[in-house]
Motif scaffolding. Structure first.
Motif, PDB file in Angstrom:
ATOM      1  N   GLU A 211       0.828  -1.207   0.000  1.00  0.00           N
ATOM      2  CA  GLU A 211       0.000   0.000   0.000  1.00  0.00           C
ATOM      3  C   GLU A 211       0.866   1.262   0.000  1.00  0.00           C
ATOM      4  OE1 GLU A 211      -2.659  -0.238   3.339  1.00  0.00           O
ATOM      5  OE2 GLU A 211      -4.162  -1.308   2.164  1.00  0.00           O
TER       6      GLU A 211
ATOM      7  N   PRO B 121       1.155   5.670  -4.472  1.00  0.00           N
ATOM      8  CA  PRO B 121      -0.216   6.153  -4.261  1.00  0.00           C
ATOM      9  C   PRO B 121      -1.221   5.473  -5.200  1.00  0.00           C
ATOM     10  CG  PRO B 121       1.299   7.994  -4.448  1.00  0.00           C
ATOM     11  CD  PRO B 121       2.071   6.757  -4.773  1.00  0.00           C
TER      12      PRO B 121
ATOM     13  N   ARG C 264      -2.114   2.080  -3.702  1.00  0.00           N
ATOM     14  CA  ARG C 264      -2.970   2.275  -2.526  1.00  0.00           C
ATOM     15  C   ARG C 264      -4.388   2.652  -2.945  1.00  0.00           C
ATOM     16  NH1 ARG C 264       0.021   5.570   0.185  1.00  0.00           N
ATOM     17  NH2 ARG C 264      -0.796   7.414  -0.827  1.00  0.00           N
ATOM     18  N   ASP C 265      -4.525   3.551  -3.920  1.00  0.00           N
ATOM     19  CA  ASP C 265      -5.850   3.964  -4.392  1.00  0.00           C
ATOM     20  C   ASP C 265      -6.614   2.799  -5.007  1.00  0.00           C
ATOM     21  OD1 ASP C 265      -5.318   6.517  -3.520  1.00  0.00           O
ATOM     22  OD2 ASP C 265      -4.810   7.296  -5.510  1.00  0.00           O
ATOM     23  N   LYS C 266      -5.921   1.949  -5.775  1.00  0.00           N
ATOM     24  CA  LYS C 266      -6.579   0.784  -6.370  1.00  0.00           C
ATOM     25  C   LYS C 266      -7.059  -0.172  -5.293  1.00  0.00           C
ATOM     26  CE  LYS C 266      -4.274   0.714 -10.831  1.00  0.00           C
ATOM     27  NZ  LYS C 266      -3.354  -0.030 -11.710  1.00  0.00           N
TER      28      LYS C 266
ATOM     29  N   VAL D 184      -7.771   0.577  -2.139  1.00  0.00           N
ATOM     30  CA  VAL D 184      -8.849   1.200  -1.375  1.00  0.00           C
ATOM     31  C   VAL D 184     -10.173   1.070  -2.126  1.00  0.00           C
ATOM     32  CG1 VAL D 184      -9.713   3.445  -0.565  1.00  0.00           C
ATOM     33  CG2 VAL D 184      -7.380   2.745  -0.042  1.00  0.00           C
ATOM     34  N   GLN D 185     -10.137   1.130  -3.456  1.00  0.00           N
ATOM     35  CA  GLN D 185     -11.358   0.969  -4.250  1.00  0.00           C
ATOM     36  C   GLN D 185     -11.911  -0.447  -4.157  1.00  0.00           C
ATOM     37  OE1 GLN D 185     -10.424   2.194  -8.224  1.00  0.00           O
ATOM     38  NE2 GLN D 185     -10.278   4.360  -7.685  1.00  0.00           N
TER      39      GLN D 185
ATOM     40  N   LYS E  93      -9.887  -0.566   4.518  1.00  0.00           N
ATOM     41  CA  LYS E  93      -9.031   0.616   4.454  1.00  0.00           C
ATOM     42  C   LYS E  93      -8.276   0.831   5.769  1.00  0.00           C
ATOM     43  CE  LYS E  93      -9.199   5.539   3.481  1.00  0.00           C
ATOM     44  NZ  LYS E  93     -10.059   6.673   3.133  1.00  0.00           N
TER      45      LYS E  93
END
Length: 165
Positions: A17, A21, A24-26, A28-29, A51
């Motif tokens: 993660e 970034p 991490r964004d992928k 979190v989705q 998350k």
């Protein structure tokens, strides 16, 4: 021993993660996600990832989105080739593929993680194995390409010689 292994896996997930970034964004989705990793000859590992909360254990959970059934060899093939075999995934394969792709494309340095969690010697062995695998394949591809270019050059020379007669 089992607590140490679970801590290592949790640390790896946090490192993935933190690697970028985008990764991490992928992830979190995709969260929340719950899955089972079943490796031949080893205990089942249950993952519940969110998350803010990550739980990894050997205790069976009531709900899983998907299961990955594999062998150690298949897992290494997946990591190094970065190609997913759909036949190892049972359940929500779309969610599984999204998770696996997010992890594989996170640009994490595997040798660094091995050094961090298992020590210098395993990291050196992994580095040498990786270098041996990739330089051998690149060398063979380069020689094949050079050979084809040489053949093409010879043919062009012959065509020029025929046209000049």
């Amino acid at each position: 021993m089992t607590n140490n292994l679970l801590k290592i896996i949790n640390g790896v997930i946090n490192d993935i993660e933190g690697a970028s970034p985008v990764a991490r964004d992928k992830l979190v989705q995709i969260y929340p996600i719950s899955f089972l990793l079943s490796i031949e000859g080893h205990k089942n590992i249950y993952f519940n990832l969110d998350k803010n909360y990550k739980n990894i254990s050997f205790k069976k959970t009531s709900h899983i989105d998907f299961e990955i059934r594999s062998s150690i060899k298949e897992m290494f093939d997946l990591i190094f080739s970065k190609k997913i075999k759909k036949e190892i995934i049972y359940g929500d394969s779309e969610k599984a593929i999204l998770l696996i792709n997010a992890i594989l494309k996170s640009d994490i340095d595997i040798v660094f993680l091995i050094d961090k969690y298992f020590g210098n010697m395993p990291a050196v062995l992994a580095y040498l194995a990786k270098e041996k695998l990739f330089t051998t394949n690149q060398y063979n591809k380069k020689n094949g390409l050079q050979s084809k270019l040489r053949d093409l050059s010879i043919r062009l020379d012959r065509l020029e010689a025929v046209n000049n007669i």
